[in-house]
Scaffold this motif. Structure first.
Motif, short mmCIF file in Angstrom:
data_model
loop_
_atom_site.label_atom_id
_atom_site.label_comp_id
_atom_site.label_asym_id
_atom_site.label_seq_id
_atom_site.Cartn_x
_atom_site.Cartn_y
_atom_site.Cartn_z
N THR A 175 -60.98 -58.50 -1.97
CA THR A 175 -61.53 -58.26 -1.97
C THR A 175 -63.27 -58.42 -1.08
O THR A 175 -64.24 -57.88 -0.96
CB THR A 175 -61.96 -58.09 -3.44
OG1 THR A 175 -60.49 -57.79 -3.92
CG2 THR A 175 -62.54 -56.73 -3.69
N MET A 176 -63.42 -59.22 -1.93
CA MET A 176 -65.19 -59.82 -0.63
C MET A 176 -64.66 -60.48 0.00
O MET A 176 -65.72 -59.92 1.03
CB MET A 176 -64.78 -61.46 -1.79
CG MET A 176 -65.95 -61.53 -2.94
SD MET A 176 -66.04 -63.44 -3.75
CE MET A 176 -66.29 -62.98 -5.47
N GLU A 177 -63.73 -60.83 0.96
CA GLU A 177 -63.31 -60.57 2.47
C GLU A 177 -63.48 -59.84 3.17
O GLU A 177 -64.06 -59.38 3.99
CB GLU A 177 -62.25 -61.84 2.85
CG GLU A 177 -61.78 -61.80 3.74
CD GLU A 177 -62.93 -62.98 4.54
OE1 GLU A 177 -63.70 -63.28 5.70
OE2 GLU A 177 -63.76 -63.97 3.58
N PHE A 205 -69.28 -51.38 -5.87
CA PHE A 205 -67.84 -51.27 -5.40
C PHE A 205 -67.59 -52.51 -6.36
O PHE A 205 -66.29 -52.76 -6.97
CB PHE A 205 -67.22 -50.56 -4.43
CG PHE A 205 -67.60 -49.44 -4.68
CD1 PHE A 205 -68.09 -48.34 -5.39
CD2 PHE A 205 -66.87 -48.26 -3.55
CE1 PHE A 205 -67.56 -46.98 -5.57
CE2 PHE A 205 -66.99 -46.70 -3.43
CZ PHE A 205 -67.72 -46.54 -4.67
N LEU A 206 -67.71 -53.36 -5.24
CA LEU A 206 -67.65 -54.96 -5.19
C LEU A 206 -68.04 -55.66 -7.13
O LEU A 206 -66.82 -55.65 -7.19
CB LEU A 206 -67.17 -55.67 -4.23
CG LEU A 206 -67.62 -57.37 -4.05
CD1 LEU A 206 -66.06 -57.60 -4.71
CD2 LEU A 206 -68.51 -58.07 -3.16
N GLU A 207 -69.29 -55.34 -6.61
CA GLU A 207 -69.89 -55.77 -7.89
C GLU A 207 -69.40 -55.23 -9.74
O GLU A 207 -68.69 -55.65 -10.70
CB GLU A 207 -71.09 -55.22 -8.19
CG GLU A 207 -72.44 -56.06 -9.60
CD GLU A 207 -72.31 -57.29 -9.40
OE1 GLU A 207 -72.27 -58.03 -10.30
OE2 GLU A 207 -71.56 -57.95 -8.47
N GLU A 208 -69.03 -53.76 -9.15
CA GLU A 208 -68.63 -53.20 -10.06
C GLU A 208 -66.37 -53.73 -10.58
O GLU A 208 -65.82 -54.16 -11.27
CB GLU A 208 -68.16 -52.01 -9.85
CG GLU A 208 -69.21 -50.95 -10.59
CD GLU A 208 -69.50 -49.41 -9.87
OE1 GLU A 208 -67.87 -48.97 -9.19
OE2 GLU A 208 -70.83 -49.19 -9.56
N ARG A 244 -74.71 -49.66 7.89
CA ARG A 244 -75.60 -49.72 6.46
C ARG A 244 -74.86 -49.37 5.35
O ARG A 244 -75.17 -49.96 4.17
CB ARG A 244 -77.10 -49.93 6.99
CG ARG A 244 -78.47 -50.59 5.81
CD ARG A 244 -79.58 -50.50 6.29
NE ARG A 244 -80.01 -48.95 6.28
CZ ARG A 244 -81.50 -48.67 6.60
NH1 ARG A 244 -81.94 -49.37 7.03
NH2 ARG A 244 -81.59 -47.27 6.83
N GLY A 245 -75.31 -48.08 4.86
CA GLY A 245 -74.29 -47.37 3.83
C GLY A 245 -73.12 -47.85 3.43
O GLY A 245 -72.92 -47.73 2.10
N ASP A 246 -72.59 -47.85 4.93
CA ASP A 246 -71.15 -48.36 4.59
C ASP A 246 -71.42 -50.55 3.36
O ASP A 246 -70.20 -50.33 2.66
CB ASP A 246 -70.15 -48.72 5.41
CG ASP A 246 -69.83 -47.47 5.75
OD1 ASP A 246 -70.31 -46.28 5.33
OD2 ASP A 246 -69.67 -47.54 7.04
N VAL A 247 -71.79 -50.95 4.08
CA VAL A 247 -72.24 -51.83 2.95
C VAL A 247 -72.59 -52.01 1.78
O VAL A 247 -72.00 -52.67 1.40
CB VAL A 247 -73.26 -52.83 3.94
CG1 VAL A 247 -73.79 -54.50 3.00
CG2 VAL A 247 -72.81 -53.46 5.30
N ALA A 248 -73.53 -51.19 1.52
CA ALA A 248 -74.11 -50.68 0.59
C ALA A 248 -73.37 -50.40 -0.58
O ALA A 248 -73.66 -50.46 -1.90
CB ALA A 248 -75.70 -49.78 0.31
#
Length: 302
Positions: free
Chosen positions: A178-180, A246-249, A237-241
């Motif tokens: 997930t993080m990677e 989603f990763l934080e959730e 930039r939008g994809d990263v945001a």
């Protein structure tokens, strides 16, 4: 006596001596014509077209690499400007720091799994030794008591080990997948940012130059290339945001479950509460393979 003609000084004449000069064949020459022409077919044209496309790709790659390298060196030496999204950069750095800390937890969790497995092996061997001595020394009933105790500890230890192994597996998925995956998108975004700034700088330099017919054409081409890289940068930039959100959730959801599992399992094990320990595994749908199954359990595969 007059010696005959030297072969090195003569030429072979078709029809013998005194023939016409048209039949002379120069010494050392072959019979094939010196020049040959082969008609080109559709396959040759396709090959030339493919070669031209490859050349254009390599040329564009070379120009792009040169511009990006120049931009990168300018930024490092403080001569070039760099586009910065402060909020996004802070979130990316926080993600990298979080990943390093989770990797440390993952390493410690794996070490705990290995230690628990070694403890279970020792308790199992000790229980067998006690059981054997209780058969040979009936006057010492305490051997039998200790054998039963070690057997119970092994059973609870296998249950705890199942919970810890599930915890480690979930952390591993979170870190390595997930993080990677999010960090791979971050790398693409950072590369797009460098390209964007490189072509922005190139456009600014052309805009400051003289405006003749040749420069106007180059300026229009640079403007179109810059716009394409700008669109790519904005999209990533939008994809990263989005991925960071989603990763934080997902991280909060996963860790809430895994930390509760770890706490309940460890507490029940060291409290000697076998019932609560088994209920913990049932609560999180963790199933241990029963003894005697066809395939070895994950504990046996360690």
């Amino acid at each position: 006596m007059v010696s005959g003609p030297n072969l090195n000084e003569t030429s072979i004449v078709s029809g013998g001596y005194g023939g016409s000069g048209d039949g002379l064949i120069p010494t050392g020459s072959g019979r094939h014509p010196s020049h040959s022409t082969t008609p080109s077919g559709p396959g040759d044209e396709v090959a030339r077209g493919i070669a031209g496309e490859k050349f254009d790709i390599v040329k564009k790659w070379g120009i792009n690499t040169y511009k990006c390298t120049k931009q990168l060196l300018s930024e490092r030496f403080g001569r070039g400007s760099r586009t910065v999204d402060l909020e996004l950069e802070l979130q990316i750095e926080l993600l990298r720091e979080t990943k390093r800390k989770y990797e440390s937890v993952l390493q410690l969790g794996r070490a705990l799994t290995a230690h628990l497995y070694s403890l279970l092996q020792t308790q199992h061997a000790l229980g067998d030794a006690f059981a054997d001595l209780s058969q040979k020394s009936p006057e010492l009933q305490e051997f039998g008591y200790n054998a039963e105790t070690q057997k119970l500890l092994c059973k609870n230890g296998e249950t705890l080990l199942g919970a810890v192994n599930f915890f480690v597996s979930s952390i591993n998925t979170l870190v390595t997948k997930t993080m990677e995956d999010t960090l791979m998108t971050v790398k693409q975004y950072e590369a797009a940012r460098l390209e964007y700034d490189a072509y922005r700088t190139d456009l600014e330099e052309l805009s400051l130059g003289p405006r003749d017919a040749g420069t106007r054409g180059r300026l229009e081409s640079a403007q179109a290339t810059f716009q394409a890289h700008r669109d790519k940068y904005e999209k990533l930039r939008g994809d990263v945001a989005i991925k960071l959100k989603f990763l934080e959730e997902n991280k909060i959801k996963v860790m809430h479950k895994q930390l509760l599992l770890f706490h309940n399992a460890v507490s029940a094990y060291f409290a000697g509460n076998q019932k609560q320990l088994e209920q913990t595994l049932q609560q999180f749908n963790i199933k241990l393979r029963p003894p005697g199954a066809e395939k070895p359990s994950w504990l046996e595969e360690q």
